[in-house]
Structures are given as structure tokens and as C-alpha cells.
Design an enzyme around this catalytic site. Sequence first.
Site, PDB file in Angstrom:
ATOM      1  N   GLY A 120       1.611   9.449  -4.836  1.00 56.31           N
ATOM      2  CA  GLY A 120       0.898  10.295  -5.789  1.00 56.31           C
ATOM      3  C   GLY A 120       0.394   9.503  -6.983  1.00 56.31           C
ATOM      4  N   GLY A 180      -8.300   3.600  -6.298  1.00 56.85           N
ATOM      5  CA  GLY A 180      -7.818   2.737  -5.207  1.00 56.85           C
ATOM      6  C   GLY A 180      -7.352   3.576  -4.020  1.00 56.85           C
ATOM      7  N   HIS A 181      -6.623   4.668  -4.322  1.00 61.90           N
ATOM      8  CA  HIS A 181      -6.198   5.572  -3.236  1.00 61.90           C
ATOM      9  C   HIS A 181      -7.418   6.257  -2.611  1.00 61.90           C
ATOM     10  CE1 HIS A 181      -2.457   5.576  -5.815  1.00 61.90           C
ATOM     11  NE2 HIS A 181      -1.938   5.299  -4.636  1.00 61.90           N
ATOM     12  N   GLN A 224       4.085  -5.680   0.597  1.00 58.72           N
ATOM     13  CA  GLN A 224       4.356  -4.427   1.312  1.00 58.72           C
ATOM     14  C   GLN A 224       3.509  -4.355   2.590  1.00 58.72           C
ATOM     15  OE1 GLN A 224       4.697  -0.451  -0.629  1.00 58.72           O
ATOM     16  NE2 GLN A 224       2.600  -0.165  -0.010  1.00 58.72           N
TER      17      GLN A 224
HETATM   18  O1  PAF Z   1       2.562   1.939  -1.880  1.00 61.24           O
HETATM   19  C1  PAF Z   1       3.154   3.015  -2.057  1.00 61.24           C
HETATM   20  O2  PAF Z   1       2.646   3.924  -2.709  1.00 61.24           O
HETATM   21  C2  PAF Z   1       4.541   3.228  -1.470  1.00 61.24           C
HETATM   22  O3  PAF Z   1       5.282   2.052  -1.490  1.00 61.24           O
HETATM   23  C3  PAF Z   1       4.507   3.833  -0.050  1.00 61.24           C
HETATM   24  C4  PAF Z   1       3.835   2.898   0.945  1.00 61.24           C
HETATM   25  C5  PAF Z   1       3.773   5.162  -0.081  1.00 61.24           C
HETATM   26  C6  PAF Z   1       5.942   4.081   0.435  1.00 61.24           C
HETATM   27  O4  PAF Z   1       6.625   4.938  -0.401  1.00 61.24           O
END
Ligand code: PAF
Length: 289
Positions: A34, A39-40, A156
Site C-alpha cells: 500500500g 512507481g506502483h 528483493q
Molecule cells: O515490496 C514490497 O512492497 C513488499 O516487500 C512486498 C513484495 C509486497 C512483500 O510484502
Amino acid sequence: MSGPELSKTIPETRERLQAVRNAGKSIGFVPTMGALHYGHARLIEAARSENDFVAVSIFVNPLQFGPNEDYSRYPRALAADIDLCRSRGADLVFTPSVDDMYPEKQLTFAEVGKVGDNLCGAFRPGHFRGVVTVVLKLLNIVQPDRAYFGEKDIQQLALIRRMARDLALPVRIAGVPTVREPDGLALSSRNRYLSPAERTAATVLYRALLRSRDLAQAGEAGASVIKKEALRVLESEPLGKVQYFDLVDENMQPVDRVTPGIRAAVAVWFGSTRLIDNMELVRIDKDSQ
Ligand code: PAF
């Protein structure tokens, strides 16, 4: 424009997505915590352009925060997040509660190997274990064809790609380029914590990365030379406290020499806000592969 369907529970989400699969539609998935920003939006747009149905999850995952980290103050902005999902054409927004995701104490975890040892992993014990565990769980719930992650969180992304390969997950993991403010600061949900002075100072991450890329592209291949110069740039900013700057390969292992595909990765504290960024120094020439 009508909004996305909202789904709060795992059974409801599974049932809806099973119907989508039964209708022969492909599913693109964007997992988020959230506090969505542009970027999202780009992740959702990438999913929209490659799939018939787009699901976004919004879940602030307690497993990936250490005891002294910002879990309780992590920004929550559900109404604005749903608006952004609507504006980018998401079909479903999954917002499970902590009790839905972890109804009992979690005993099973996805373990991360050496990809999680350095950079952020060295300073945030347990963080990536929490990330890959929740991502694996979300992938099991949504069962997408493709899942989208930002390159800003490069470690990540590397870990999730590796998990997908190691565990033969039936999903394609897609990396989406970092989106930046006009002055170069990478978009992050945590930028909103910065004071005006810290916000101005925070461009130092981008400046250090650009300087590293310029050196590499001018033919400097020694990692120690590039690191020294990047640290000089970073340390010229009195409001920042450097946590790390390193040059790493695709498995996030430190390198001595710059070769195509090597990235510079950096983390800097501004007060109680920690920002990260990274940049590929010399592009891999895809045509010559
Ligand atoms: O990048 C993020 O927002 C978080 O690390 C993810 C991949 C949603 C996991 O909680």
C-alpha cells in the site's frame, strides 16, 4: 469508471481468481504494502499490458519488519490506494488482514540463501525471510501467470526470482524499472517521512549512482575506485548517514571488477528514514547474447 472488485479474505480471493482462470484469462499480480505511488502505478500498468486480469494485493506484512522498525508507523492509505488501482485499470484489490494471512503463529518459512546475505540483508536480520515467505504465500493464493516487482528493491527482486527458479514456481517474475522524481530521487513510500531539508539532501543517492555509472562507462573497471568516489559523493551530504554502498552481481554478491550487468546499490539514513537505490553501471548488450 467503475472501480476494482475488493476482496478481503483468502477464500473469496481464491474463488474469484479460479473463475478468472476457468474463463481462460491470464492473471497479472502486483503485490504491494500500500501507500501506493507512481512507481506502483507503473507496475500495475505493466501487468495491465500483458494480462487479461490484474490483481493487486495491499498487505503491510509484519513478518518482514524487525522489532525496532517502522511496522506500526508504515503509511496506510487504503482509499487513495484503491483510487490509484482504479485509475490504472486493476480488476481486483486483495486486502487481507494480519489474522487472515497469519491466523496462527507462522511456523513455516521460505529460507533465503546467500542472495539475502549482503546489502540490506546484512542490516535487517529476518527481513528477506519475511518477504519471500509472504510473497510465496500470496503467489499460492493468487496463482498468477506473471508477478511484477520494482527494480528499486533489487535484492528483493533477485531473491524472488531465485525462489521462483529454485522452487519451480509456475509464474514469470517481471522486474519493472525504477521511477524517479525529476531530480532523480527514486519513488518510495518512505519518501513521505523526509523533512524538506532531508528531501533535498536525499538526491545524493542518485548523484552517487550517476557518478559511479559515469566512471564505469568511461572505462573504470575497479570496484574499489568506484566505491571510493561514490562514498566521497555520499559523505559530502551532512544530513545523510551511509549504511552501505557496494557493487554486486545478479546474485547480490560483491564484485571486484565492473562487467556488464553489475549494479551499484546504496542505502543511506536521513534521520529515522532509510532510503535505498541502485543502478546498473554497464548495460548487458541483449543483442550480443
Ligand atoms: O515490496 C514490497 O512492497 C513488499 O516487500 C512486498 C513484495 C509486497 C512483500 O510484502
